[in-house]
Design a protein around this motif. Sequence first.
Motif, PDB file in Angstrom:
ATOM      1  N   PHE A 122       0.986  -1.422   0.217  1.00  0.00           N
ATOM      2  CA  PHE A 122       0.111  -0.042   0.077  1.00  0.00           C
ATOM      3  C   PHE A 122       1.298   1.127   0.058  1.00  0.00           C
ATOM      4  CE2 PHE A 122      -2.330   3.445   2.506  1.00  0.00           C
ATOM      5  CZ  PHE A 122      -3.326   3.396   0.878  1.00  0.00           C
ATOM      6  N   GLN A 124      -0.334   5.766   0.022  1.00  0.00           N
ATOM      7  CA  GLN A 124      -1.163   6.894  -0.599  1.00  0.00           C
ATOM      8  C   GLN A 124      -1.414   6.730  -1.662  1.00  0.00           C
ATOM      9  OE1 GLN A 124      -3.070   7.315   2.246  1.00  0.00           O
ATOM     10  NE2 GLN A 124      -2.269   6.681   3.579  1.00  0.00           N
ATOM     11  N   TYR A 134       0.332  13.390   7.421  1.00  0.00           N
ATOM     12  CA  TYR A 134       1.349  12.492   7.784  1.00  0.00           C
ATOM     13  C   TYR A 134       1.490  13.722   9.004  1.00  0.00           C
ATOM     14  CZ  TYR A 134       1.834   8.537   5.499  1.00  0.00           C
ATOM     15  OH  TYR A 134       1.776   7.216   4.849  1.00  0.00           O
ATOM     16  N   TYR A 153      -1.102  -1.634  11.361  1.00  0.00           N
ATOM     17  CA  TYR A 153      -1.216  -1.196   9.570  1.00  0.00           C
ATOM     18  C   TYR A 153      -0.663  -0.416   9.010  1.00  0.00           C
ATOM     19  CZ  TYR A 153      -6.011  -2.868  11.486  1.00  0.00           C
ATOM     20  OH  TYR A 153      -7.451  -3.651  12.134  1.00  0.00           O
ATOM     21  N   GLY A 155       1.921  -0.374   6.499  1.00  0.00           N
ATOM     22  CA  GLY A 155       1.988  -0.609   5.085  1.00  0.00           C
ATOM     23  C   GLY A 155       3.710  -0.663   4.968  1.00  0.00           C
ATOM     24  N   THR A 158       5.562   3.663   6.577  1.00  0.00           N
ATOM     25  CA  THR A 158       5.606   5.278   6.157  1.00  0.00           C
ATOM     26  C   THR A 158       5.545   6.125   7.335  1.00  0.00           C
ATOM     27  OG1 THR A 158       3.764   4.898   4.802  1.00  0.00           O
ATOM     28  CG2 THR A 158       5.707   4.901   3.315  1.00  0.00           C
ATOM     29  N   GLU A 174       2.167  -5.413  10.092  1.00  0.00           N
ATOM     30  CA  GLU A 174       0.881  -5.091   8.483  1.00  0.00           C
ATOM     31  C   GLU A 174       1.528  -6.901   7.939  1.00  0.00           C
ATOM     32  OE1 GLU A 174       0.385  -2.752   6.543  1.00  0.00           O
ATOM     33  OE2 GLU A 174       0.649  -4.996   5.148  1.00  0.00           O
ATOM     34  N   VAL A 175      -0.020  -6.787   7.870  1.00  0.00           N
ATOM     35  CA  VAL A 175      -0.231  -7.866   7.157  1.00  0.00           C
ATOM     36  C   VAL A 175       0.133  -8.550   5.693  1.00  0.00           C
ATOM     37  CG1 VAL A 175      -1.776  -8.089   6.082  1.00  0.00           C
ATOM     38  CG2 VAL A 175      -2.004  -9.989   6.969  1.00  0.00           C
ATOM     39  N   ILE A 176       0.763  -7.383   4.844  1.00  0.00           N
ATOM     40  CA  ILE A 176       1.617  -7.808   3.587  1.00  0.00           C
ATOM     41  C   ILE A 176       2.733  -8.275   4.190  1.00  0.00           C
ATOM     42  CG2 ILE A 176       1.807  -7.271   1.508  1.00  0.00           C
ATOM     43  CD1 ILE A 176      -0.767  -8.240   1.943  1.00  0.00           C
ATOM     44  N   CYS A 200       1.697  -9.117  11.007  1.00  0.00           N
ATOM     45  CA  CYS A 200       1.293  -9.804  11.776  1.00  0.00           C
ATOM     46  C   CYS A 200      -0.155  -9.332  10.935  1.00  0.00           C
ATOM     47  CB  CYS A 200       1.115  -9.268  12.988  1.00  0.00           C
ATOM     48  SG  CYS A 200      -0.086  -8.520  14.305  1.00  0.00           S
ATOM     49  N   ASP A 201      -1.402 -10.655  11.192  1.00  0.00           N
ATOM     50  CA  ASP A 201      -2.511 -10.163  10.437  1.00  0.00           C
ATOM     51  C   ASP A 201      -3.655  -9.844  11.629  1.00  0.00           C
ATOM     52  OD1 ASP A 201      -4.833 -10.970   9.650  1.00  0.00           O
ATOM     53  OD2 ASP A 201      -4.785 -12.416   8.853  1.00  0.00           O
ATOM     54  N   LEU A 202      -3.713  -8.193  11.457  1.00  0.00           N
ATOM     55  CA  LEU A 202      -4.639  -7.901  12.651  1.00  0.00           C
ATOM     56  C   LEU A 202      -6.140  -8.425  12.596  1.00  0.00           C
ATOM     57  CD1 LEU A 202      -2.310  -4.767  12.751  1.00  0.00           C
ATOM     58  CD2 LEU A 202      -2.154  -5.438  14.528  1.00  0.00           C
ATOM     59  N   MET A 203      -6.502  -9.713  11.776  1.00  0.00           N
ATOM     60  CA  MET A 203      -8.094  -9.543  11.431  1.00  0.00           C
ATOM     61  C   MET A 203      -8.022 -10.205  12.720  1.00  0.00           C
ATOM     62  SD  MET A 203     -10.190  -9.642   9.316  1.00  0.00           S
ATOM     63  CE  MET A 203     -10.844 -11.172   9.108  1.00  0.00           C
ATOM     64  N   ASP A 225      -4.033   2.756  10.756  1.00  0.00           N
ATOM     65  CA  ASP A 225      -4.294   3.601   9.954  1.00  0.00           C
ATOM     66  C   ASP A 225      -4.823   2.339   9.041  1.00  0.00           C
ATOM     67  OD1 ASP A 225      -5.003   4.756   7.335  1.00  0.00           O
ATOM     68  OD2 ASP A 225      -2.724   5.003   6.754  1.00  0.00           O
TER      69      ASP A 225
HETATM   70  C1  LIG Z   1      -4.658   1.996   4.704  1.00  0.00           C
HETATM   71  S1  LIG Z   1      -3.757   1.158   4.127  1.00  0.00           S
HETATM   72  C2  LIG Z   1      -2.215   2.286   5.230  1.00  0.00           C
HETATM   73  C3  LIG Z   1      -0.923   2.008   5.556  1.00  0.00           C
HETATM   74  C4  LIG Z   1      -0.046   2.933   5.403  1.00  0.00           C
HETATM   75  N1  LIG Z   1       0.057   3.636   6.917  1.00  0.00           N
HETATM   76  C5  LIG Z   1       0.247   4.503   4.754  1.00  0.00           C
HETATM   77  O1  LIG Z   1       0.327   5.426   4.628  1.00  0.00           O
HETATM   78  O2  LIG Z   1       1.002   4.069   3.613  1.00  0.00           O
HETATM   79  C6  LIG Z   1      -3.677   0.047   5.151  1.00  0.00           C
HETATM   80  C7  LIG Z   1      -3.277  -1.762   5.751  1.00  0.00           C
HETATM   81  O3  LIG Z   1      -3.258  -1.972   6.130  1.00  0.00           O
HETATM   82  C8  LIG Z   1      -2.864  -3.151   5.758  1.00  0.00           C
HETATM   83  N2  LIG Z   1      -3.220  -4.801   5.540  1.00  0.00           N
HETATM   84  C9  LIG Z   1      -5.060  -4.775   5.386  1.00  0.00           C
HETATM   85  N3  LIG Z   1      -5.278  -5.978   6.814  1.00  0.00           N
HETATM   86  C10 LIG Z   1      -5.064  -6.418   7.646  1.00  0.00           C
HETATM   87  C11 LIG Z   1      -4.203  -6.719   8.595  1.00  0.00           C
HETATM   88  N4  LIG Z   1      -5.889  -7.746   8.653  1.00  0.00           N
HETATM   89  N5  LIG Z   1      -3.822  -7.361   9.696  1.00  0.00           N
HETATM   90  C12 LIG Z   1      -2.645  -6.557   9.199  1.00  0.00           C
HETATM   91  N6  LIG Z   1      -2.375  -5.429   8.071  1.00  0.00           N
HETATM   92  C13 LIG Z   1      -3.803  -5.405   7.139  1.00  0.00           C
HETATM   93  C14 LIG Z   1      -2.531  -3.287   4.481  1.00  0.00           C
HETATM   94  O4  LIG Z   1      -2.008  -4.607   3.636  1.00  0.00           O
HETATM   95  C15 LIG Z   1      -2.295  -2.009   4.181  1.00  0.00           C
HETATM   96  O5  LIG Z   1      -0.672  -1.679   3.802  1.00  0.00           O
END
Ligand SMILES: C[S@@+](CC[C@H](N)C(=O)[O-])C[C@H]1O[C@@H](n2cnc3c(N)ncnc32)[C@H](O)[C@@H]1O
Length: 295
Positions: A122, A124, A134, A153, A155, A158, A174-176, A200-203, A225
């Motif tokens: 991800f 912005q 920011y 979250y 990403g 950043t 972050e999950v990815i 980490c999967d925040l689900m 975020d």
């Molecule tokens: C809106 S973006 C924000 C990224 C970063 N804060 C930025 O400003 O670029 C949301 C992020 O949450 C991550 N994400 C989505 N589902 C998630 C999960 N279940 N666990 C952890 N991260 C997750 C996405 O991959 C993405 O990178």
Amino acid sequence: MLFHPLANDILQEIRAIAENSRLPAYSTHDHTGFWRFVVFRHAKITDELMTNIVAIHYDKDIADELRERIMAKFPAITSLIYSTTTSKASVAFGEKEYLLSGKPTITEKIGPYSFEISANSFFQTNSKGTKRLYDSVIEMAGFRGDENVFDLYCGAGTISLYVSGLVRQVTGFEVIPSAVDDALRNALNNGISNCHFVRCDLMNGLQDSESIVARFGKPDLLIIDPPRGGMHPKTVKAILALAPQKIVHVSCNPTTLARDLAVLCENDYVLTKVQPVDMFPHTAHIEVVVQMVRK
Ligand SMILES: C[S@@+](CC[C@H](N)C(=O)[O-])C[C@H]1O[C@@H](n2cnc3c(N)ncnc32)[C@H](O)[C@@H]1O
């Protein structure tokens, strides 16, 4: 304008290649077909341009034709990627990536920091707006310099890296996997040593909160975020258990933001500031930063 001036021209070329291939577009009704998505990414400050074509599987002839025709007409493209996915979900996300030309990432600058972003991480969409966004996070956080911060979250890291000089330590979640790799590389490239990143999967809430706190300490401040769907109830619960003094929540979806804030504010937090940021001019969308303080 929202689009890079070349985006429509590149799109027309890809459309011509797709029509010529006689391979059908993917259908989300019966999950057949070949062509799925085209993703453009333009780094406004460095002027790098990524074009990512997502299809159902890899076809060497198509890959050769895409490379030859697109690069001959649009040498300004710095990353040309062919991704494949068999996922039924309608998201422009490649399970496998084939680099057809240029670099696997594009580089963008926000303030003094430089970020390498891969196709699946991800970033912005509005680089110049991102600095404002920011800076609003920093203003809402009101850092003193000694804080332990968690960036949920995160990403490609950043926000973590952008605020790193103002705090003691930041840990991003972050999950990815490719985004976590980007975050680690971005910390290194920017000479930043007080940021850690955890896949980490925040689900599932903040899995293993106890060992996370044992490793990284209890956070004084949380930056959150999430994606448009907002937070999972387990994550909201985990945040209440972490009990940071302050939360700065960034959201691109006021509806899910309101839902998640209601739970936080029914419990231990008071909503103290709200700052919308027009990250998506000429559209109905809005980004919001809010500050919450523990009661
Ligand atoms: C809106 S973006 C924000 C990224 C970063 N804060 C930025 O400003 O670029 C949301 C992020 O949450 C991550 N994400 C989505 N589902 C998630 C999960 N279940 N666990 C952890 N991260 C997750 C996405 O991959 C993405 O990178």
